[in-house]
Design a protein around this motif. Structure first.
Motif, PDB file in Angstrom:
ATOM      1  N   GLN A 105       0.822  -1.206   0.000  1.00  0.00           N
ATOM      2  CA  GLN A 105       0.000   0.000   0.000  1.00  0.00           C
ATOM      3  C   GLN A 105       0.862   1.264   0.000  1.00  0.00           C
ATOM      4  OE1 GLN A 105      -3.476   0.059  -0.321  1.00  0.00           O
ATOM      5  NE2 GLN A 105      -2.902   2.148  -0.853  1.00  0.00           N
ATOM      6  N   LYS A 106       1.934   1.249   0.789  1.00  0.00           N
ATOM      7  CA  LYS A 106       2.850   2.402   0.809  1.00  0.00           C
ATOM      8  C   LYS A 106       3.485   2.603  -0.565  1.00  0.00           C
ATOM      9  CE  LYS A 106       4.067   2.352   5.721  1.00  0.00           C
ATOM     10  NZ  LYS A 106       5.153   2.144   6.702  1.00  0.00           N
ATOM     11  N   ALA A 107       3.890   1.511  -1.207  1.00  0.00           N
ATOM     12  CA  ALA A 107       4.493   1.597  -2.534  1.00  0.00           C
ATOM     13  C   ALA A 107       3.487   2.123  -3.554  1.00  0.00           C
ATOM     14  CB  ALA A 107       5.032   0.229  -2.968  1.00  0.00           C
ATOM     15  N   ASP A 108       2.252   1.634  -3.490  1.00  0.00           N
ATOM     16  CA  ASP A 108       1.210   2.108  -4.399  1.00  0.00           C
ATOM     17  C   ASP A 108       0.933   3.593  -4.194  1.00  0.00           C
ATOM     18  OD1 ASP A 108       0.983  -0.451  -5.425  1.00  0.00           O
ATOM     19  OD2 ASP A 108      -0.855  -0.929  -4.322  1.00  0.00           O
ATOM     20  N   ASP A 109       0.841   4.023  -2.926  1.00  0.00           N
ATOM     21  CA  ASP A 109       0.588   5.438  -2.626  1.00  0.00           C
ATOM     22  C   ASP A 109       1.713   6.328  -3.138  1.00  0.00           C
ATOM     23  OD1 ASP A 109      -1.734   4.621  -1.367  1.00  0.00           O
ATOM     24  OD2 ASP A 109      -0.942   4.863   0.675  1.00  0.00           O
ATOM     25  N   LEU A 110       2.955   5.907  -2.920  1.00  0.00           N
ATOM     26  CA  LEU A 110       4.103   6.692  -3.369  1.00  0.00           C
ATOM     27  C   LEU A 110       4.135   6.766  -4.896  1.00  0.00           C
ATOM     28  CD1 LEU A 110       6.670   8.272  -2.692  1.00  0.00           C
ATOM     29  CD2 LEU A 110       7.910   6.101  -2.763  1.00  0.00           C
ATOM     30  N   THR A 111       3.867   5.644  -5.545  1.00  0.00           N
ATOM     31  CA  THR A 111       3.852   5.620  -7.007  1.00  0.00           C
ATOM     32  C   THR A 111       2.795   6.573  -7.546  1.00  0.00           C
ATOM     33  OG1 THR A 111       4.620   3.328  -7.024  1.00  0.00           O
ATOM     34  CG2 THR A 111       3.562   4.140  -9.035  1.00  0.00           C
ATOM     35  N   GLU A 112       1.605   6.533  -6.984  1.00  0.00           N
ATOM     36  CA  GLU A 112       0.532   7.420  -7.436  1.00  0.00           C
ATOM     37  C   GLU A 112       0.911   8.887  -7.226  1.00  0.00           C
ATOM     38  OE1 GLU A 112      -4.133   8.397  -6.453  1.00  0.00           O
ATOM     39  OE2 GLU A 112      -3.363   6.409  -5.997  1.00  0.00           O
ATOM     40  N   GLN A 113       1.512   9.173  -6.081  1.00  0.00           N
ATOM     41  CA  GLN A 113       1.930  10.544  -5.781  1.00  0.00           C
ATOM     42  C   GLN A 113       2.977  11.022  -6.783  1.00  0.00           C
ATOM     43  OE1 GLN A 113       4.205  10.900  -2.195  1.00  0.00           O
ATOM     44  NE2 GLN A 113       3.940  13.112  -2.064  1.00  0.00           N
ATOM     45  N   ARG A 114       3.994  10.190  -7.050  1.00  0.00           N
ATOM     46  CA  ARG A 114       5.079  10.592  -7.945  1.00  0.00           C
ATOM     47  C   ARG A 114       4.606  10.727  -9.394  1.00  0.00           C
ATOM     48  NH1 ARG A 114       9.631  12.385  -5.149  1.00  0.00           N
ATOM     49  NH2 ARG A 114       9.517  11.313  -3.159  1.00  0.00           N
ATOM     50  N   ILE A 115       3.734   9.832  -9.819  1.00  0.00           N
ATOM     51  CA  ILE A 115       3.208   9.940 -11.177  1.00  0.00           C
ATOM     52  C   ILE A 115       2.397  11.220 -11.329  1.00  0.00           C
ATOM     53  CG2 ILE A 115       1.540   8.932 -12.799  1.00  0.00           C
ATOM     54  CD1 ILE A 115       2.604   6.180 -11.947  1.00  0.00           C
ATOM     55  N   THR A 116       1.584  11.535 -10.323  1.00  0.00           N
ATOM     56  CA  THR A 116       0.794  12.764 -10.354  1.00  0.00           C
ATOM     57  C   THR A 116       1.705  13.988 -10.423  1.00  0.00           C
ATOM     58  OG1 THR A 116      -0.967  11.684  -9.091  1.00  0.00           O
ATOM     59  CG2 THR A 116      -0.993  14.091  -9.156  1.00  0.00           C
ATOM     60  N   GLN A 117       2.763  13.991  -9.611  1.00  0.00           N
ATOM     61  CA  GLN A 117       3.711  15.108  -9.628  1.00  0.00           C
ATOM     62  C   GLN A 117       4.397  15.223 -10.990  1.00  0.00           C
ATOM     63  OE1 GLN A 117       6.343  14.215  -6.373  1.00  0.00           O
ATOM     64  NE2 GLN A 117       5.022  15.165  -4.844  1.00  0.00           N
ATOM     65  N   ALA A 118       4.772  14.098 -11.566  1.00  0.00           N
ATOM     66  CA  ALA A 118       5.468  14.120 -12.854  1.00  0.00           C
ATOM     67  C   ALA A 118       4.557  14.643 -13.966  1.00  0.00           C
ATOM     68  CB  ALA A 118       5.985  12.726 -13.200  1.00  0.00           C
ATOM     69  N   ILE A 119       3.280  14.264 -13.932  1.00  0.00           N
ATOM     70  CA  ILE A 119       2.349  14.667 -14.984  1.00  0.00           C
ATOM     71  C   ILE A 119       1.901  16.115 -14.828  1.00  0.00           C
ATOM     72  CG2 ILE A 119       0.033  14.266 -15.932  1.00  0.00           C
ATOM     73  CD1 ILE A 119       0.498  11.268 -15.282  1.00  0.00           C
ATOM     74  N   LEU A 120       1.562  16.506 -13.608  1.00  0.00           N
ATOM     75  CA  LEU A 120       0.994  17.832 -13.380  1.00  0.00           C
ATOM     76  C   LEU A 120       2.017  18.902 -13.030  1.00  0.00           C
ATOM     77  CD1 LEU A 120      -2.190  16.817 -11.352  1.00  0.00           C
ATOM     78  CD2 LEU A 120      -1.995  17.273 -13.802  1.00  0.00           C
ATOM     79  N   GLY A 121       3.226  18.477 -12.699  1.00  0.00           N
ATOM     80  CA  GLY A 121       4.247  19.424 -12.268  1.00  0.00           C
ATOM     81  C   GLY A 121       4.907  20.160 -13.422  1.00  0.00           C
ATOM     82  N   ASP A 122       5.789  21.037 -13.066  1.00  0.00           N
ATOM     83  CA  ASP A 122       6.577  21.804 -14.032  1.00  0.00           C
ATOM     84  C   ASP A 122       7.452  20.819 -14.827  1.00  0.00           C
ATOM     85  OD1 ASP A 122       8.372  23.408 -15.392  1.00  0.00           O
ATOM     86  OD2 ASP A 122       8.755  24.729 -13.680  1.00  0.00           O
ATOM     87  N   PRO A 123       7.418  20.888 -16.159  1.00  0.00           N
ATOM     88  CA  PRO A 123       8.230  19.979 -16.964  1.00  0.00           C
ATOM     89  C   PRO A 123       9.714  20.000 -16.597  1.00  0.00           C
ATOM     90  CG  PRO A 123       6.663  21.113 -18.361  1.00  0.00           C
ATOM     91  CD  PRO A 123       6.558  21.749 -16.989  1.00  0.00           C
ATOM     92  N   ALA A 124      10.204  21.122 -16.105  1.00  0.00           N
ATOM     93  CA  ALA A 124      11.614  21.208 -15.705  1.00  0.00           C
ATOM     94  C   ALA A 124      11.911  20.313 -14.508  1.00  0.00           C
ATOM     95  CB  ALA A 124      11.981  22.657 -15.387  1.00  0.00           C
ATOM     96  N   ASN A 125      10.885  19.962 -13.739  1.00  0.00           N
ATOM     97  CA  ASN A 125      11.056  19.131 -12.544  1.00  0.00           C
ATOM     98  C   ASN A 125      10.654  17.676 -12.773  1.00  0.00           C
ATOM     99  OD1 ASN A 125      11.872  21.425 -11.155  1.00  0.00           O
ATOM    100  ND2 ASN A 125       9.773  21.911 -10.547  1.00  0.00           N
ATOM    101  N   PHE A 126      10.481  17.296 -14.035  1.00  0.00           N
ATOM    102  CA  PHE A 126      10.000  15.947 -14.351  1.00  0.00           C
ATOM    103  C   PHE A 126      10.904  14.862 -13.763  1.00  0.00           C
ATOM    104  CE2 PHE A 126       9.779  12.141 -17.002  1.00  0.00           C
ATOM    105  CZ  PHE A 126       8.414  11.882 -16.963  1.00  0.00           C
ATOM    106  N   ASP A 127      12.205  14.936 -14.038  1.00  0.00           N
ATOM    107  CA  ASP A 127      13.135  13.911 -13.530  1.00  0.00           C
ATOM    108  C   ASP A 127      13.167  13.893 -12.010  1.00  0.00           C
ATOM    109  OD1 ASP A 127      13.791  13.000 -16.049  1.00  0.00           O
ATOM    110  OD2 ASP A 127      15.510  14.345 -16.240  1.00  0.00           O
ATOM    111  N   GLN A 128      13.099  15.068 -11.400  1.00  0.00           N
ATOM    112  CA  GLN A 128      13.157  15.163  -9.939  1.00  0.00           C
ATOM    113  C   GLN A 128      11.926  14.509  -9.296  1.00  0.00           C
ATOM    114  OE1 GLN A 128      13.407  19.170  -8.544  1.00  0.00           O
ATOM    115  NE2 GLN A 128      13.626  18.579  -6.405  1.00  0.00           N
ATOM    116  N   ALA A 129      10.801  14.486 -10.000  1.00  0.00           N
ATOM    117  CA  ALA A 129       9.576  13.888  -9.459  1.00  0.00           C
ATOM    118  C   ALA A 129       9.749  12.398  -9.189  1.00  0.00           C
ATOM    119  CB  ALA A 129       8.405  14.115 -10.402  1.00  0.00           C
TER     120      ALA A 129
END
Length: 132
Positions: A105-129
Motif C-alpha cells: 500500500q505504501k508503494a502504491d501510494d508513493l507511485t501514485e503521488q510521484r506519477i501525479t507530480q510528474a504529470i501535473l508538475g513543471d516539466p523542468a522538474n519531471f526527472d526530480q519527481a
C-alpha cells in the motif's frame, strides 16, 4: 466474417454494442487476433490472413528478411512451451493487514503521488519527481 460486417465493424461506433462482438471482453482474458479454435475457425473477427494483409510495407519487409509471415512466428509453439509448474503472481492474494500488504500500500501510494507530480508538475522538474 463477412466483408459487409467487417466494414460496419470498422465504421459504425455502435457495432459492438448492437451485435455484442467485441463488447464483452474487458477485463476478461481473450484470445489475440488470428486465434482459431480446435476446428480451425477464427475466434476473433480478425483472421490471421486479415491481420497479415493489414501490415504496412515496413512490417512486411522486416518479416520477409527473417523468412516469417507473422509476428507470432518469433515465439515458440505452444507444444514447445509445455505446461508451467508455476502460478501467476497476479492471482496471489496478499493477506489484509499483513506486513506485505502495508508495504504494498505504501508503494502504491508513493507511485501514485510521484506519477501525479510528474504529470501535473513543471516539466523542468519531471526527472526530480521520480527521485525519493
Amino acid at each position: 466474417m463477412q466483408e459487409e460486417d467487417r466494414e460496419r465493424m470498422n465504421s459504425d461506433a455502435d457495432y459492438s454494442k448492437e451485435t455484442g462482438v467485441g463488447y464483452y471482453v474487458y477485463p476478461f482474458p481473450q484470445w489475440g487476433n488470428g486465434a482459431v479454435d480446435s476446428s480451425g475457425q477464427p475466434i476473433t473477427p480478425n483472421s490471421e490472413e486479415q491481420t497479415i494483409a493489414n501490415f504496412n510495407s515496413a512490417e512486411k519487409e522486416a518479416l520477409k528478411e527473417y523468412e516469417m509471415e507473422n509476428w507470432v512466428d518469433w515465439f515458440p509453439q505452444t507444444e514447445d512451451l509445455g505446461i508451467s509448474k508455476h502460478g501467476q503472481a497476479f492471482n496471489y492474494s496478499i493477506p489484509a493487514g499483513s506486513e506485505l500488504q502495508i508495504i504494498q500500500q505504501k508503494a502504491d501510494d508513493l507511485t501514485e503521488q510521484r506519477i501525479t507530480q510528474a504529470i501535473l508538475g513543471d516539466p523542468a522538474n519531471f526527472d526530480q519527481a521520480w527521485m525519493i
